[in-house]
Design a protein around this motif. Structure first.
Motif, PDB file in Angstrom:
ATOM      1  N   PHE A  54       0.636  -1.256  -0.219  1.00 33.08           N
ATOM      2  CA  PHE A  54      -0.313  -0.206  -0.352  1.00 33.08           C
ATOM      3  C   PHE A  54       0.904   1.080  -0.016  1.00 33.08           C
ATOM      4  O   PHE A  54       0.404   1.823  -0.764  1.00 33.08           O
ATOM      5  CB  PHE A  54      -0.827  -0.029   1.133  1.00 33.08           C
ATOM      6  CG  PHE A  54      -1.548   1.081   1.428  1.00 33.08           C
ATOM      7  CD1 PHE A  54      -2.805   1.059   0.849  1.00 33.08           C
ATOM      8  CD2 PHE A  54      -1.525   2.457   1.838  1.00 33.08           C
ATOM      9  CE1 PHE A  54      -3.570   2.266   0.761  1.00 33.08           C
ATOM     10  CE2 PHE A  54      -2.181   3.392   1.945  1.00 33.08           C
ATOM     11  CZ  PHE A  54      -3.476   3.374   1.214  1.00 33.08           C
ATOM     12  N   ALA A  55       1.791   1.191   1.127  1.00 35.75           N
ATOM     13  CA  ALA A  55       2.839   2.029   1.414  1.00 35.75           C
ATOM     14  C   ALA A  55       3.278   2.708  -0.608  1.00 35.75           C
ATOM     15  O   ALA A  55       4.317   4.490  -1.264  1.00 35.75           O
ATOM     16  CB  ALA A  55       3.424   1.534   1.663  1.00 35.75           C
ATOM     17  N   ASP A  56       3.474   1.724  -1.436  1.00 38.32           N
ATOM     18  CA  ASP A  56       4.069   2.133  -2.771  1.00 38.32           C
ATOM     19  C   ASP A  56       3.349   2.469  -3.726  1.00 38.32           C
ATOM     20  O   ASP A  56       3.564   3.468  -4.846  1.00 38.32           O
ATOM     21  CB  ASP A  56       4.951   0.998  -2.828  1.00 38.32           C
ATOM     22  CG  ASP A  56       5.629  -0.129  -2.393  1.00 38.32           C
ATOM     23  OD1 ASP A  56       6.969   0.936  -1.558  1.00 38.32           O
ATOM     24  OD2 ASP A  56       5.976  -1.126  -2.418  1.00 38.32           O
ATOM     25  N   ILE A  57       2.034   2.780  -3.692  1.00 39.87           N
ATOM     26  CA  ILE A  57       0.649   2.940  -4.698  1.00 39.87           C
ATOM     27  C   ILE A  57      -0.032   3.868  -3.722  1.00 39.87           C
ATOM     28  O   ILE A  57      -1.118   4.837  -4.770  1.00 39.87           O
ATOM     29  CB  ILE A  57       0.010   1.660  -5.138  1.00 39.87           C
ATOM     30  CG1 ILE A  57      -1.069   1.301  -4.174  1.00 39.87           C
ATOM     31  CG2 ILE A  57       1.343   0.051  -5.514  1.00 39.87           C
ATOM     32  CD1 ILE A  57      -1.776   0.338  -4.174  1.00 39.87           C
ATOM     33  N   ARG A  58       0.099   4.289  -3.475  1.00 39.61           N
ATOM     34  CA  ARG A  58      -0.184   4.974  -2.196  1.00 39.61           C
ATOM     35  C   ARG A  58      -0.688   6.313  -2.660  1.00 39.61           C
ATOM     36  O   ARG A  58      -1.501   7.199  -3.057  1.00 39.61           O
ATOM     37  CB  ARG A  58       0.230   6.022  -0.856  1.00 39.61           C
ATOM     38  CG  ARG A  58      -0.530   6.753   0.006  1.00 39.61           C
ATOM     39  CD  ARG A  58      -0.300   6.363   1.351  1.00 39.61           C
ATOM     40  NE  ARG A  58       1.410   6.919   1.399  1.00 39.61           N
ATOM     41  CZ  ARG A  58       1.860   7.222   2.702  1.00 39.61           C
ATOM     42  NH1 ARG A  58       1.657   6.185   3.790  1.00 39.61           N
ATOM     43  NH2 ARG A  58       3.221   7.183   2.279  1.00 39.61           N
ATOM     44  N   GLN A  59       0.387   7.017  -3.382  1.00 37.88           N
ATOM     45  CA  GLN A  59       0.367   8.251  -4.139  1.00 37.88           C
ATOM     46  C   GLN A  59      -0.179   7.671  -5.209  1.00 37.88           C
ATOM     47  O   GLN A  59      -1.749   8.824  -5.881  1.00 37.88           O
ATOM     48  CB  GLN A  59       1.415   8.769  -4.893  1.00 37.88           C
ATOM     49  CG  GLN A  59       1.611  10.151  -5.356  1.00 37.88           C
ATOM     50  CD  GLN A  59       0.729  11.587  -4.483  1.00 37.88           C
ATOM     51  OE1 GLN A  59       1.240  10.860  -3.604  1.00 37.88           O
ATOM     52  NE2 GLN A  59       0.640  12.137  -5.185  1.00 37.88           N
ATOM     53  N   HIS A  60      -0.473   6.797  -6.068  1.00 34.45           N
ATOM     54  CA  HIS A  60      -1.341   6.213  -7.392  1.00 34.45           C
ATOM     55  C   HIS A  60      -2.678   6.583  -7.155  1.00 34.45           C
ATOM     56  O   HIS A  60      -3.504   6.821  -7.745  1.00 34.45           O
ATOM     57  CB  HIS A  60      -0.933   5.407  -8.058  1.00 34.45           C
ATOM     58  CG  HIS A  60       1.056   5.030  -8.160  1.00 34.45           C
ATOM     59  ND1 HIS A  60       1.711   5.399  -7.746  1.00 34.45           N
ATOM     60  CD2 HIS A  60       1.279   5.369  -9.687  1.00 34.45           C
ATOM     61  CE1 HIS A  60       2.688   5.258  -8.512  1.00 34.45           C
ATOM     62  NE2 HIS A  60       2.228   5.185  -9.716  1.00 34.45           N
ATOM     63  N   LEU A  61      -2.867   5.635  -5.621  1.00 37.27           N
ATOM     64  CA  LEU A  61      -3.983   6.204  -5.201  1.00 37.27           C
ATOM     65  C   LEU A  61      -5.111   7.186  -5.256  1.00 37.27           C
ATOM     66  O   LEU A  61      -6.419   7.645  -5.012  1.00 37.27           O
ATOM     67  CB  LEU A  61      -4.511   4.991  -3.724  1.00 37.27           C
ATOM     68  CG  LEU A  61      -5.724   4.308  -3.655  1.00 37.27           C
ATOM     69  CD1 LEU A  61      -6.312   3.979  -4.664  1.00 37.27           C
ATOM     70  CD2 LEU A  61      -5.388   3.447  -1.771  1.00 37.27           C
ATOM     71  N   LEU A  62      -4.136   7.867  -5.083  1.00 42.10           N
ATOM     72  CA  LEU A  62      -4.627   9.414  -4.356  1.00 42.10           C
ATOM     73  C   LEU A  62      -4.881  10.377  -5.633  1.00 42.10           C
ATOM     74  O   LEU A  62      -6.098  10.903  -5.916  1.00 42.10           O
ATOM     75  CB  LEU A  62      -3.875  10.522  -3.565  1.00 42.10           C
ATOM     76  CG  LEU A  62      -3.463   9.230  -1.775  1.00 42.10           C
ATOM     77  CD1 LEU A  62      -2.668  10.116  -1.184  1.00 42.10           C
ATOM     78  CD2 LEU A  62      -4.820   9.944  -1.208  1.00 42.10           C
ATOM     79  N   THR A  63      -4.298   9.570  -6.772  1.00 39.78           N
ATOM     80  CA  THR A  63      -4.670  10.433  -8.162  1.00 39.78           C
ATOM     81  C   THR A  63      -5.827  10.188  -8.390  1.00 39.78           C
ATOM     82  O   THR A  63      -6.579  10.844  -9.110  1.00 39.78           O
ATOM     83  CB  THR A  63      -3.352  10.331  -8.826  1.00 39.78           C
ATOM     84  OG1 THR A  63      -1.781  11.107  -7.878  1.00 39.78           O
ATOM     85  CG2 THR A  63      -2.830  10.778 -10.335  1.00 39.78           C
ATOM     86  N   ILE A  64      -5.736   8.636  -8.433  1.00 37.87           N
ATOM     87  CA  ILE A  64      -7.472   8.051  -9.050  1.00 37.87           C
ATOM     88  C   ILE A  64      -7.934   8.413  -8.241  1.00 37.87           C
ATOM     89  O   ILE A  64      -8.843   8.773  -8.836  1.00 37.87           O
ATOM     90  CB  ILE A  64      -7.066   6.361  -8.742  1.00 37.87           C
ATOM     91  CG1 ILE A  64      -6.380   6.407 -10.155  1.00 37.87           C
ATOM     92  CG2 ILE A  64      -7.857   5.539  -9.260  1.00 37.87           C
ATOM     93  CD1 ILE A  64      -6.225   6.195 -11.050  1.00 37.87           C
ATOM     94  N   ILE A  65      -7.973   8.509  -7.198  1.00 36.71           N
ATOM     95  CA  ILE A  65      -9.616   9.080  -5.956  1.00 36.71           C
ATOM     96  C   ILE A  65     -10.345  10.157  -7.041  1.00 36.71           C
ATOM     97  O   ILE A  65     -11.386  10.718  -6.849  1.00 36.71           O
ATOM     98  CB  ILE A  65      -9.252   9.263  -5.288  1.00 36.71           C
ATOM     99  CG1 ILE A  65      -8.667   7.787  -3.929  1.00 36.71           C
ATOM    100  CG2 ILE A  65     -10.045   9.886  -3.773  1.00 36.71           C
ATOM    101  CD1 ILE A  65      -8.230   8.024  -2.741  1.00 36.71           C
TER     102      ILE A  65
END
Length: 372
Positions: free
Chosen positions: A343-354
């Motif tokens: 999760f820590a590795d893709i957190r920024q990607h997840l926030l962008t998709i949100i």
């Protein structure tokens, strides 16, 4: 909530009423996922090689034998002149020409070396560059073996050399399926979800039922959610089937958390479906919506890093990819499935998709309110 459940029941009934659409939604992505990774092969093989051997000595024949047994080249023809071989390139029968000079063996024995000519058909620049690189590597290795054997023939030990030991992380066997299948799965989920959501509201406009909905007490966000949820579920089903094919057919087992993949997928589908709903609110018929959706989705896919690395794109293209939701999912699915990222590795990607999900759906609600 009761109104939303009624809308969802209506949408599912409408989907299942067409006996052909649901099988197409499920079956076509399965067939594409089975076929496309086999065609999207990054390995360059079966390179047609034209040979001009002016020497015809044992050593030149040995070199050609090594090249032919490499598995990358097929020696299509042998020629007596360069012009004759060049004609084969012009007629698309040969990819690369190898010219071995006369007295090749004698110069190696007396002078310690000679040179050969490699000419490549550079219309397909990738195939020409990689093929010429393969051929140069084979010839370099052959040259090193000649030097070693020659020194040993005179009772001398070879000059010390550096041996290279390499390792390939996350894809040890350099299997291109591991790289392509996750990206193609993202592409199929995007196409199915995006196009189906695009056509949904437009179909209501064409058959005239949109006016009845507009005068009903249904709120705008309830109406759009009723349109979004069925295809959100279908997108998850398509993705699940795709993961099963990746495992059963290509042997790709996610190294990271499958739950993390589904978390990202759930939000990603909201963003893509929101984009489809947004397009449908601006268009008046299914033909318009298909063309508009096709234009944007093709750009999303081609500039997502699926086929070419984002880092190799020009700066202006890299800047555009930041506003491409497909780019983030392609990166995430490869990170989680191949590297085991958390999760820590893709957190920024997840926030962008949100952010994309909020933007597209918020805009769709706002535009629909204005035009209804």
């Amino acid at each position: 909530m009761r109104m939303l459940i009624i809308l969802l029941r209506k949408e599912f009934q409408q989907i299942f009423r067409d006996k052909s659409i649901l099988p197409l939604i499920i079956v076509l992505p399965i067939v594409q996922l089975l076929i496309m990774p086999l065609a999207a092969d990054y390995d360059i093989r079966n390179i047609s090689l034209g040979v001009i051997d002016h020497d015809r000595s044992p050593i030149s024949q040995e070199l050609l034998s090594v090249i032919g047994s490499s598995g990358y080249f097929i020696i299509r023809s042998e020629h007596t002149s360069y012009q004759e071989a060049l004609g084969e390139i012009e007629n698309e029968k040969t990819d690369i020409i190898l010219e071995i000079p006369a007295s090749f063996e004698r110069n190696i024995a007396r002078l310690g070396g000679d040179e050969v000519l490699i000419s490549a058909n550079a219309i397909n620049a990738a195939k020409a560059g990689i093929g010429a690189s393969y051929l140069s590597t084979i010839i370099t290795g052959f040259n090193s073996n000649i030097k070693v054997n020659r020194l040993r023939a005179y009772g001398l030990e070879p000059v010390p050399r550096i041996d290279i030991t390499s390792s390939s992380w996350f894809n040890p066997y350099m299997n291109y399926h591991y790289y392509m299948v996750p990206g193609i799965l993202v592409m199929l989920v995007t196409i199915v979800s995006g196009f189906m959501a695009t056509l949904n509201i437009v179909r209501e406009k064409e058959i005239g039922t949109i006016e009845q909905i507009n005068v009903s007490p249904i709120r705008k966000h309830q109406f759009l959610m009723g349109k979004l949820v069925p295809f959100w579920i279908i997108g998850i089903i398509v993705f699940t089937i795709g993961l099963g094919i990746a495992w059963l057919v290509y042997g790709i087992v996610p190294k990271g958390s499958i739950g993390l993949l589904y978390l990202f997928l759930a939000i990603y589908l909201v963003a893509v479906l929101g984009f489809g709903l947004l397009v449908s609110t601006f268009t008046e018929n299914q033909q318009q919506s298909m063309f508009v959706a096709f234009f944007f989705i093709m750009i999303f896919i081609l500039m997502s890093g699926l086929f070419t690395s984002v880092d190799s794109m020009p700066p202006w293209a890299q800047w555009i990819t930041r506003f491409n939701p497909v780019t983030y999912f392609v990166e995430v699915i490869r990170m989680v499935m191949l590297k085991g990222s958390g999760f820590a590795d893709i957190r920024q990607h997840l926030l962008t998709i949100i952010g994309f999900a909020i933007f597209f759906n918020g805009w769709a609600v706002w535009v629909y309110r204005k035009t209804s």
